[in-house]
Structure formats: C-alpha cells, structure tokens
Design a protein around this motif. Structure first.
Motif, mmCIF file in Angstrom:
data_model
loop_
_atom_site.group_PDB
_atom_site.id
_atom_site.type_symbol
_atom_site.label_atom_id
_atom_site.label_comp_id
_atom_site.label_asym_id
_atom_site.label_seq_id
_atom_site.Cartn_x
_atom_site.Cartn_y
_atom_site.Cartn_z
ATOM 1 N N GLN A 56 -22.655 -5.151 6.400
ATOM 2 C CA GLN A 56 -21.213 -4.948 6.397
ATOM 3 C C GLN A 56 -20.716 -4.455 5.037
ATOM 4 O O GLN A 56 -19.794 -3.632 4.963
ATOM 5 C CB GLN A 56 -20.508 -6.260 6.771
ATOM 6 C CG GLN A 56 -20.724 -6.690 8.207
ATOM 7 C CD GLN A 56 -20.137 -8.061 8.487
ATOM 8 O OE1 GLN A 56 -19.790 -8.818 7.561
ATOM 9 N NE2 GLN A 56 -20.036 -8.407 9.769
ATOM 10 N N LEU A 57 -21.331 -4.941 3.970
ATOM 11 C CA LEU A 57 -20.920 -4.541 2.619
ATOM 12 C C LEU A 57 -21.605 -3.266 2.155
ATOM 13 O O LEU A 57 -21.270 -2.746 1.086
ATOM 14 C CB LEU A 57 -21.210 -5.674 1.624
ATOM 15 C CG LEU A 57 -20.466 -6.984 1.857
ATOM 16 C CD1 LEU A 57 -20.893 -8.034 0.817
ATOM 17 C CD2 LEU A 57 -18.952 -6.778 1.782
ATOM 18 N N GLY A 58 -22.569 -2.783 2.919
ATOM 19 C CA GLY A 58 -23.282 -1.568 2.522
ATOM 20 C C GLY A 58 -24.367 -1.805 1.509
ATOM 21 O O GLY A 58 -24.883 -0.848 0.920
ATOM 22 N N LEU A 59 -24.752 -3.056 1.297
ATOM 23 C CA LEU A 59 -25.770 -3.370 0.302
ATOM 24 C C LEU A 59 -27.178 -3.069 0.776
ATOM 25 O O LEU A 59 -28.128 -3.136 -0.018
ATOM 26 C CB LEU A 59 -25.666 -4.854 -0.095
ATOM 27 C CG LEU A 59 -24.356 -5.263 -0.781
ATOM 28 C CD1 LEU A 59 -24.341 -6.766 -1.038
ATOM 29 C CD2 LEU A 59 -24.163 -4.498 -2.074
ATOM 30 N N ASP A 60 -27.334 -2.746 2.076
ATOM 31 C CA ASP A 60 -28.649 -2.386 2.585
ATOM 32 C C ASP A 60 -28.939 -0.898 2.431
ATOM 33 O O ASP A 60 -30.036 -0.444 2.765
ATOM 34 C CB ASP A 60 -28.766 -2.786 4.054
ATOM 35 C CG ASP A 60 -27.686 -2.145 4.923
ATOM 36 O OD1 ASP A 60 -26.668 -1.664 4.354
ATOM 37 O OD2 ASP A 60 -27.843 -2.124 6.157
ATOM 38 N N GLN A 61 -27.979 -0.156 1.921
ATOM 39 C CA GLN A 61 -28.152 1.284 1.718
ATOM 40 C C GLN A 61 -28.860 1.541 0.382
ATOM 41 O O GLN A 61 -28.832 0.710 -0.527
ATOM 42 C CB GLN A 61 -26.793 1.981 1.709
ATOM 43 C CG GLN A 61 -26.005 1.834 3.002
ATOM 44 C CD GLN A 61 -26.662 2.567 4.151
ATOM 45 O OE1 GLN A 61 -27.282 3.619 3.972
ATOM 46 N NE2 GLN A 61 -26.547 1.997 5.355
ATOM 47 N N PRO A 62 -29.524 2.724 0.249
ATOM 48 C CA PRO A 62 -30.119 3.082 -1.049
ATOM 49 C C PRO A 62 -29.060 3.128 -2.150
ATOM 50 O O PRO A 62 -27.864 3.317 -1.890
ATOM 51 C CB PRO A 62 -30.721 4.469 -0.783
ATOM 52 C CG PRO A 62 -30.925 4.524 0.697
ATOM 53 C CD PRO A 62 -29.823 3.704 1.301
ATOM 54 N N LEU A 63 -29.528 2.954 -3.373
ATOM 55 C CA LEU A 63 -28.608 2.855 -4.503
ATOM 56 C C LEU A 63 -27.742 4.103 -4.647
ATOM 57 O O LEU A 63 -26.526 4.004 -4.869
ATOM 58 C CB LEU A 63 -29.393 2.601 -5.797
ATOM 59 C CG LEU A 63 -28.561 2.444 -7.074
ATOM 60 C CD1 LEU A 63 -27.645 1.241 -6.958
ATOM 61 C CD2 LEU A 63 -29.472 2.305 -8.288
ATOM 62 N N LEU A 64 -28.337 5.288 -4.525
ATOM 63 C CA LEU A 64 -27.558 6.522 -4.678
ATOM 64 C C LEU A 64 -26.534 6.670 -3.561
ATOM 65 O O LEU A 64 -25.449 7.230 -3.787
ATOM 66 C CB LEU A 64 -28.504 7.728 -4.707
ATOM 67 C CG LEU A 64 -29.362 7.869 -5.963
ATOM 68 C CD1 LEU A 64 -30.252 9.105 -5.871
ATOM 69 C CD2 LEU A 64 -28.474 7.938 -7.212
ATOM 70 N N VAL A 65 -26.846 6.190 -2.384
ATOM 71 C CA VAL A 65 -25.876 6.236 -1.287
ATOM 72 C C VAL A 65 -24.697 5.315 -1.595
ATOM 73 O O VAL A 65 -23.526 5.676 -1.368
ATOM 74 C CB VAL A 65 -26.549 5.856 0.042
ATOM 75 C CG1 VAL A 65 -25.510 5.776 1.161
ATOM 76 C CG2 VAL A 65 -27.635 6.865 0.397
ATOM 77 N N GLN A 66 -24.998 4.124 -2.124
ATOM 78 C CA GLN A 66 -23.917 3.205 -2.498
ATOM 79 C C GLN A 66 -23.037 3.817 -3.582
ATOM 80 O O GLN A 66 -21.809 3.733 -3.525
ATOM 81 C CB GLN A 66 -24.505 1.888 -2.991
ATOM 82 C CG GLN A 66 -25.295 1.109 -1.955
ATOM 83 C CD GLN A 66 -25.828 -0.200 -2.506
ATOM 84 O OE1 GLN A 66 -25.128 -0.916 -3.232
ATOM 85 N NE2 GLN A 66 -27.075 -0.525 -2.175
ATOM 86 N N TYR A 67 -23.688 4.449 -4.574
ATOM 87 C CA TYR A 67 -22.907 5.079 -5.650
ATOM 88 C C TYR A 67 -22.077 6.238 -5.107
ATOM 89 O O TYR A 67 -20.920 6.420 -5.513
ATOM 90 C CB TYR A 67 -23.839 5.574 -6.755
ATOM 91 C CG TYR A 67 -23.111 6.259 -7.888
ATOM 92 C CD1 TYR A 67 -22.366 5.517 -8.800
ATOM 93 C CD2 TYR A 67 -23.159 7.643 -8.028
ATOM 94 C CE1 TYR A 67 -21.687 6.145 -9.841
ATOM 95 C CE2 TYR A 67 -22.486 8.271 -9.063
ATOM 96 C CZ TYR A 67 -21.752 7.527 -9.960
ATOM 97 O OH TYR A 67 -21.069 8.151 -10.978
ATOM 98 N N GLY A 68 -22.643 7.020 -4.196
ATOM 99 C CA GLY A 68 -21.892 8.124 -3.599
ATOM 100 C C GLY A 68 -20.688 7.631 -2.811
ATOM 101 O O GLY A 68 -19.616 8.246 -2.852
#
Length: 318
Positions: A56-68
């Motif tokens: 739900q928080l998006g913490l399972d996404q790759p780091l660059l995806v989270q930064y994007g």
C-alpha cells in the motif's frame, strides 16, 4: 542582477535533484522501514499483513521507482503523504515552519547585532583588557558544542535558578501569549545564537582593524567628521563584506543547529519533526525536510550575493 539571479536559480535545480537522490538512497539504507516502525513488539503482525501494508505504501517497489514516484509528486507541487499519519507532508512542514523561523530568526538577529557590536568594541579597544576578555570569550564560545551549551543553560536557568521554562513553546492547556512565548523562546534562542556571536565578533574585529587605518578613514577624521559617524559610515560599512559572507554561511548551520536545539528543548519546529520522522523511517517527511533545508541553503547564498551589492555599490552582477 535579475539575469544573474535567474541563472543561479536554474543552476540550483540540478543541485537540488542531486541532493534529494542522495538523501533518498541514504534513507532507504537505514535499517527497517516505516511498516516495521509501526509494529509494536507487544503485538506482532503477520507476514501477510506486513507485505500488504508495504504494498500500500509502495515500499515493495524498486528504489528508483519509489524515487520516480516521489519526484512526480514534487513536479505537481506536492511533497507526498506521511507513511505514519497519512497527512500531507507540506501541511506538516508549514504547520511547524513558523516555530522554526521564529527560533532561527531571533537567534540570528541576536547573534549578528551583538556579535558585530562586540567586534567593533574589541577592535577599538585593541590590546586592552576589554579586547583580551572578548578574545577569551570568543575562544571559549568556539570550543563549546551547541548541545552542551544548551544543557548548561537548562541546568543553570531552568533547574537551579528556575527562571525560565526548559521545554515547549507555551504552557500546556493555556492560550499562547507573547510574554509566555518569549519566555519559552529565550533559552533555545540563546543556545543557538550565543555561540554564533563569537564568530561574528572575531570576523568583525579583524575587518575593522583592516579598514580603520585606511586613507579614507584618516581623511574623514582630518575633515573633522565626528568619530561615531566615521565608525558607522566609513569603517563599519567597508568592514561588513566578510561579515556578510559569514552571515550567509551561518544560515545552513542554523538549520542543522535548530534540529539539535529543538530536540533538546522539545521546540515544536521542523527539526523536531525531522528527528521523529527518522525514528519512524517516515521517508516522505524526511525528504520534505531535506528539500526545505536545501532551498534555505541555496536562498541564503543568493541573499548573500544580493547583500554584497548593497554593502559595496561597486559590485555589479550581470
């Protein structure tokens, strides 16, 4: 001047992006995450619930995806939402920004005025007991860490003498009043500003000593210009250039110092919010504070350049 300022602002954009990327990577490298900080040791959650919340928080996404994702929100004028409270980060920062600005502004004004005044006195009374006393004060001030000085003020004026409150911005349960706010502001502002006095004092003393024996000063005295006017209009105006530089460079130090002071005195500003976010691994709040601090640093450099042209009319930017 306008073209110069616009060019400096455009150059600052990639600098800001680089800083946010570095901080984002560093925040991700901290052990644990926001979901782990939410879980109480007394009531552990299942792995499925943890995985669902991370998704739900998006913490399972790759780091660059989270930064994007965060960068896309920034381009829309948003700083994201807190992982812990769900509130908008911009609203959280704006709510506490006034307290931080009050603390930083009062401490900076106090340190600049008193530091320049003592620096002029030290230069005019060179090699007297006053100059020696102020020099010792300067060395002592530069040697004491800000957190130790804050604790010393709390022990003396808060615990021993019981003259001033040692935490908060007001009395809980009572409406905020100017006298109460000033009493609560005194110790944090002194802790943050008193040690800056020594820096401004030493630079002012050195600059005044370099200017006071100049030909234009001797000419002004030979014309019968009053001594006070010579000091203020001729000596101090020309001696302020290096002091202006130090004032501009001290603004970023005030931001970092405010984080420590706000934690010690529980001053409800952005610094205390930042420390709470670090403990809770609340990445959006951390990024919002870092971005705000970076903007303050870059604006302080711009204001320093503008102040140069005011202090010395010979300086022109194009």
């Amino acid at each position: 001047m306008l073209i110069y300022l616009l060019r400096r602002i455009l150059i600052s954009v990639p600098v800001l992006l680089g800083m946010t990327l570095i901080i984002f990577v560093m925040a991700d490298a901290m052990p644990g995450d926001a979901v782990g900080a939410m879980i109480s040791p007394n009531s552990p959650a299942s792995d499925e619930l943890i995985a669902m919340r991370r998704g739900q928080l998006g913490l399972d996404q790759p780091l660059l995806v989270q930064y994007g994702t965060w960068l896309g929100q920034l381009l829309q004028g948003k700083l994201g939402f807190s992982f812990i409270t769900g509130a908008a980060v911009s609203d959280m920062l704006l709510t506490r920004l006034s307290a931080t600005l009050l603390l930083m502004g009062s401490s900076l004004l106090f340190s600049v005025v008193v530091g320049i005044l003592l620096g002029v006195v030290s230069a005019l009374k060179r090699y007297t007991w006053i100059d020696y006393a102020l020099t010792i004060f300067g060395f002592v001030g530069l040697s004491i860490p800000v957190f130790f000085f804050a604790l010393l003020l709390i022990f003396v004026f808060g615990l021993t003498l019981a003259w001033l409150p040692t935490s908060g911005m007001g009395v809980p349960g009572e409406p905020a009043t100017l006298p109460s706010t000033l009493r609560h502001l005194t110790l944090p502002a002194l802790s943050l500003g008193l040690l800056r006095i020594t820096i401004f004092m030493r630079y002012t003393r050195t600059s005044v000593l370099e200017v006071i024996h100049s030909d234009f000063v001797r000419t002004a005295r030979a014309k019968g210009v009053p001594a006070s006017k010579v000091i203020v209009k001729h000596v101090l105006r020309n001696a302020l250039m290096p002091v202006v530089t130090i004032i501009g460079l001290s603004l970023p130090l005030l931001v970092s110092g405010a984080v420590v002071i706000e934690a010690i005195f529980q001053w409800p500003g952005t610094g205390l919010l930042f420390l709470t976010a670090v403990n809770q691994r609340d990445a959006p709040v951390i990024m919002g504070f870092v971005l705000l601090s970076a903007v303050v640093v870059l604006l302080s450099n711009l204001l320093t350049d503008v102040a140069y042209s005011w202090v010395d009319p010979r300086i022109r930017y194009n």
